[in-house]
Each structure stands twice: as C-alpha cells, then as structure tokens.
Design an enzyme around this catalytic site. Sequence first.
Site, PDB file in Angstrom:
ATOM      1  N   ARG A 211      29.535  40.376  36.983  1.00 39.88           N
ATOM      2  CA  ARG A 211      31.113  40.475  37.456  1.00 39.88           C
ATOM      3  C   ARG A 211      31.654  42.194  37.225  1.00 39.88           C
ATOM      4  NH1 ARG A 211      33.344  36.446  34.815  1.00 39.88           N
ATOM      5  NH2 ARG A 211      32.480  36.599  33.562  1.00 39.88           N
ATOM      6  N   ASN A 212      31.071  42.815  36.587  1.00 40.50           N
ATOM      7  CA  ASN A 212      31.268  44.046  36.216  1.00 40.50           C
ATOM      8  C   ASN A 212      30.453  45.472  37.252  1.00 40.50           C
ATOM      9  OD1 ASN A 212      33.208  43.719  34.208  1.00 40.50           O
ATOM     10  ND2 ASN A 212      31.354  42.885  33.124  1.00 40.50           N
TER      11      ASN A 212
END
Lengths: 73, 382
Positions: B193-194
Amino acid sequence: MASEDKVRVEVLLPKELYEKAVERGREAGFNSFNEFLTFLLEQIVEEEETEASLSPEDEERIKERLRSLGYID
Amino acid sequence: MIPKPHGGKLVNRVVTGEKRDRLVLEAEELPVLSISYERAVDVVDIAHGVFSPLEGFMVQSDYLSVLHDMRLSNDLPWTIPVVLDVDPDEISGIKEGDYVALKHGETIVAVVRIDEIYGWDKREYAEHIYKTLDLRHPGVAKTMKRKELLVGGLVDLLNEIEYPVKHRVLWPIETRVLFREKKWERIVAFQTRNVPHLGHEYVQKAALTFADGLLIHPLIGWKKPGDYRDEVIFMAYEALIKHYYPRDTVVLAGLLMNMHYAGPREAVHHAIVRKNFGCTHIIIGRDHAGVGNYYAPYEAWTIFNEFPDLGITPLFIREAFYCKKCGGMVNEKVCPHGEEHRIRISGTAIRDMLRRGKTPPEYVMRPEVARAVIEAGNPFIE
C-alpha cells in the site's frame, strides 16, 4: 467431501518412500497419509479447470484487454 | 505450475448478456438493501473470483467455522469472514429464499438470494479476528459500527462499481491468462500500500531470484488521510520497474480489496487471494497487515504452520536495512555487523521528506521513484 464421492484404490509404493512420505505428511500437519496424498495429487495431477473452461471468445477478449493495457504485446 | 484456484474452481458470478438484462429489470422490483462502499467491494471481489471458492456472503456455518477454526465448514483454509450486515428493520418482511437487490449510491450492484439470516456477536468477532476489543484498532472500530444481523447468500453482480486506477486493476482470470502467456510457472506476489523504497526492492528481488515473475499487487480502495494516493503508488512503481527491473519479469496490477488490519489472519487471507490470482508464492512481512502493537512479532509467519494445505507458499524474507559496512541493502540473516552500522528505513521519515519535496538519500529510495512521487503534486490523501 462425502464418502460416496471417494474411491478406494490400492497403490504399490516403495517401502522407504512410503515411510518418508508418512513422516513428511505428519511433520507438515496432515492428519493422515490419505489426506497428505490427496493434497499432493490435487496440486500436481489435476488440470487447471479455469483456463480450460474459458471459451476461445472469452480468452481472446481477455487477451485483448491485456494487450490494450500493455501487459502483453 | 500455476496453482488451481482455492477450492478448485475460479468463481465467476458476473452476470452478462440476456441474463443480465433480465435480472436488471427484475432487480428494480426487488426489496433493496443499501450497502456501503466496502460491502460493494466485497460483492465485486466475490463475483470476480478473488474470494474463490466463495460464491456469496457466508452463511452461519461457514462464518462460525472461519471465526473459530480458520476454515470453511468444508475444512478449506479461510481466515477472514466475508459477511453482509443488515439492520433488522431493513430485512423485516424478507425471508430466506427471497431475492434482494444490493444498492450502493444510486446503482444496483448485485442481486442476492437470501440463504440465511442470522445474528452475530461483534465482540466475539473482534476478539477472534483482531485479537483485541480496543476501539483504537481500525478493524475493531469498524466492526462495532456494523449492523446487527448478517445475511448469507449467493451473489450475482449486475453493475461494476467505481474505483481508482480502474485501468490498472486485473481480475484473477486475467492474471491467470497473463501468466500463461508469459510462460511463468513460479510467480511471487508482493502485497503493498506504499511507494517502494530500497527495502521493498531488496525483498522483491530476493524472491525474484528463484521465480519466473513477480506480481506487484497494490491494494486499491479506501485509504486513510496521509496514505499515498493509488495513482502515485503506480507512478512510483512504474519508475522503479522501468529503471531497475529486467524486462518481462514484473507485472504491476491493482487489487481492489478491503484492508482489515487483522495481522496474522489477514496474512493468510492475502495468501489465499493471491493463489486465486495464480501465484505460487507470496512475500509475507514480519508484521504483515498489522497495526499498532496488537500482534506479536513474527505472528504473521507462525500462523502459516497451521495451514499445510494452503496451496501457496509463503516467503518469509526478513526486513532489509542499509549496512554501512556491507555497503548495501542486507538483512539480519546475511549481515554480521552491529546496529551502529545499520540504517533502518523509516516509512514515516520518507513521507515527511517527500511531503516537503525533498528527495530521500539514494540508499533509501531510488531517485527516479522519489521524483515520480514529488512530481505527482500532492502524493497523499487529504
């Protein structure tokens, strides 16, 4: 799976291989050699159902989308 | 070999053609249940086979079995319940066997055949799934706000929902065809998610060393303020792949799926889902899907001991750091030097630098990646 969906088969295995497999299955957490063998066969023998059941039109439609998004040439 | 979907068959509950036309008309006459965006995402995931073998929301026997034993009632591994919550008022007059329309906003997303209506204990759910009742845990807070009853039943998807970077989201049937076209047999999934820093790159390349291909699979969907925007994550990864990965070894695709922060249980859930996408392996972080200090270190690894029959192999690659003595990215397994030589990568520090338009050091983030993030304007959710 219901018991009527199963078949009983006799398989001749090398003793040493069988003993190793029993031990390996036990170490991996399977409750029985039967359970371990079923899992292995499912992974190795069974054909991939999903792709096989795709119609040529559906497959081409998917490939077209993949092409349009640049995933395949 | 590309693994079979979980349970043996890839689910497809997307209704098309004449059947869809008929169901759309019928749906207008059905009782309507309004659903949140998160439940709509669940519906879409069920219909596209992301949650195979689930063909709908769980009935009570499956729900309780997953809650207590981390398996479906047919003994197949499954760790996160997929349930549809409703208010008693909404469901009054509706009985088992009826059909209802699920509406999100103004759109009828799907039709559900109600197989069962049952109660649930939200505290019991939180204790089992999140291992805490602490309302500061985002999953617990959401659970406690959910409605009082659950309904189980088959889903038929009539309309897709809106979501970001739609053109970069692939469904399981698509990645399976893609991997076959690429002739990949060992495929490693990487959940994220980064935006990528060198620690991520190290872990991915360690896995890629023995695999045919890598599926970089960012979660798309609801994000909290301060998270990277989905578009920015894609731009950052595109820069990384273009400059630092061999051609034809990486697929970058989005996964529309809810995040639960359920730590170890969610690590297994992520593995099952990636198996459905055709992956043979998945990289699992030490604190995979964790939040705060609710889960013990390495709990996301040890839970896999309970699932010898998962059908996808977790890869436990240790977190990378920069060692000044080694002169590169390493991990505890391969670096003999002390903590004084090590520089740990801090996601928070990277965010702060990028927010100020500053490029992190090259041993932390590739300059091309940093540039892509900074040039995106505002890279974070407001």
